[in-house]
Write a protein that holds these residues in place. Structure first.
Motif, PDB file in Angstrom:
ATOM      1  N   ILE A   2       0.963  -1.276  -0.014  1.00 51.91           N
ATOM      2  CA  ILE A   2      -0.068   0.165   0.089  1.00 51.91           C
ATOM      3  C   ILE A   2       0.889   1.418  -0.137  1.00 51.91           C
ATOM      4  O   ILE A   2       1.755   1.255   0.687  1.00 51.91           O
ATOM      5  N   VAL A   3       0.668   2.190  -0.941  1.00 47.92           N
ATOM      6  CA  VAL A   3       1.511   3.409  -0.981  1.00 47.92           C
ATOM      7  C   VAL A   3       0.379   4.627  -0.792  1.00 47.92           C
ATOM      8  O   VAL A   3      -0.526   4.405  -1.709  1.00 47.92           O
ATOM      9  N   SER A   4       0.450   5.486  -0.163  1.00 42.94           N
ATOM     10  CA  SER A   4      -0.587   6.478   0.326  1.00 42.94           C
ATOM     11  C   SER A   4       0.054   7.842   0.929  1.00 42.94           C
ATOM     12  O   SER A   4       0.920   7.792   1.566  1.00 42.94           O
ATOM     13  N   THR A   5      -0.802   9.020   0.472  1.00 45.45           N
ATOM     14  CA  THR A   5      -0.331  10.136   0.860  1.00 45.45           C
ATOM     15  C   THR A   5      -1.179  10.266   2.403  1.00 45.45           C
ATOM     16  O   THR A   5      -0.791  11.087   3.072  1.00 45.45           O
ATOM     17  N   LEU A   6      -2.088   9.382   2.666  1.00 48.42           N
ATOM     18  CA  LEU A   6      -2.666   9.578   4.062  1.00 48.42           C
ATOM     19  C   LEU A   6      -1.592   9.229   4.924  1.00 48.42           C
ATOM     20  O   LEU A   6      -0.629   8.535   4.777  1.00 48.42           O
ATOM     21  N   SER A   7      -2.074   9.567   6.498  1.00 49.99           N
ATOM     22  CA  SER A   7      -1.341   8.983   7.295  1.00 49.99           C
ATOM     23  C   SER A   7      -1.504   7.653   8.016  1.00 49.99           C
ATOM     24  O   SER A   7      -1.050   6.983   9.082  1.00 49.99           O
ATOM     25  N   GLU A   8      -2.989   7.201   7.658  1.00 41.58           N
ATOM     26  CA  GLU A   8      -3.196   5.897   8.036  1.00 41.58           C
ATOM     27  C   GLU A   8      -3.931   5.260   6.837  1.00 41.58           C
ATOM     28  O   GLU A   8      -4.029   5.813   5.862  1.00 41.58           O
ATOM     29  N   VAL A   9      -4.281   3.939   7.124  1.00 38.48           N
ATOM     30  CA  VAL A   9      -4.927   2.983   6.103  1.00 38.48           C
ATOM     31  C   VAL A   9      -6.255   2.713   6.614  1.00 38.48           C
ATOM     32  O   VAL A   9      -6.431   2.411   7.800  1.00 38.48           O
ATOM     33  N   PRO A  10      -7.210   3.023   5.958  1.00 38.57           N
ATOM     34  CA  PRO A  10      -8.614   2.971   6.736  1.00 38.57           C
ATOM     35  C   PRO A  10      -8.894   1.555   6.997  1.00 38.57           C
ATOM     36  O   PRO A  10      -8.566   0.577   6.310  1.00 38.57           O
ATOM     37  N   ASN A  11      -9.457   1.364   8.102  1.00 39.98           N
ATOM     38  CA  ASN A  11      -9.604  -0.104   8.693  1.00 39.98           C
ATOM     39  C   ASN A  11      -8.551  -0.955   8.864  1.00 39.98           C
ATOM     40  O   ASN A  11      -8.577  -2.444   9.079  1.00 39.98           O
ATOM     41  N   LYS A  12      -7.178  -0.220   9.082  1.00 36.85           N
ATOM     42  CA  LYS A  12      -6.065  -1.058   9.354  1.00 36.85           C
ATOM     43  C   LYS A  12      -5.503  -0.448  10.679  1.00 36.85           C
ATOM     44  O   LYS A  12      -5.557   0.891  10.834  1.00 36.85           O
ATOM     45  N   LYS A  13      -4.553  -1.058  11.580  1.00 41.20           N
ATOM     46  CA  LYS A  13      -3.956  -0.384  12.620  1.00 41.20           C
ATOM     47  C   LYS A  13      -2.274  -0.507  12.120  1.00 41.20           C
ATOM     48  O   LYS A  13      -1.848  -1.474  11.599  1.00 41.20           O
ATOM     49  N   ILE A  14      -1.566   0.411  12.600  1.00 44.15           N
ATOM     50  CA  ILE A  14      -0.120   0.484  12.343  1.00 44.15           C
ATOM     51  C   ILE A  14       0.451  -0.415  13.414  1.00 44.15           C
ATOM     52  O   ILE A  14       0.160  -0.092  14.580  1.00 44.15           O
TER      53      ILE A  14
END
Length: 104
Positions: A2-14
């Motif tokens: 996953i590559v994103s400009t967001l700081s989180e991934v929806p429905n996922k925890k870091i």
């Protein structure tokens, strides 16, 4: 990955932050493209030769960033940004960077 400009991934925890990863390339103008670009500046409009060159440079920077993230065992790279800077007359560096993370 996953590559994103967001700081989180929806429905996922870091689960773990692995650190900053980056990829870059330096591209120089090419005489053949410069001639076409000079002609385009006379009539106006997009300079397609440079647009194509910069698109390829951004893609290469992303690929190199992802190689670094993969080597760390990352599931995602978040907060991805691009930066461009001139390193000498007629040559520019493109850098892609972000934070490599493991997800739950």
């Amino acid at each position: 990955m996953i590559v994103s400009t967001l700081s989180e991934v929806p429905n996922k925890k870091i689960r773990e932050v692995l650190g900053i990863v980056q990829g870059s390339t330096i591209r120089a103008r090419w005489l053949g493209k410069d001639i076409m670009a000079a002609l385009r500046t006379l009539v106006g409009g997009e300079i397609k030769e440079y647009t194509e060159m910069m698109n390829k440079a951004r893609q290469l920077a992303i690929e190199r960033m992802l190689e670094e993230a993969h080597a760390l065992g990352a599931d995602a790279v978040l907060g991805v940004r691009f930066s461009t800077s001139m390193v000498m007359s007629g040559a520019a560096e493109i850098i892609a960077y972000g934070t490599a993370v493991k997800l739950e």
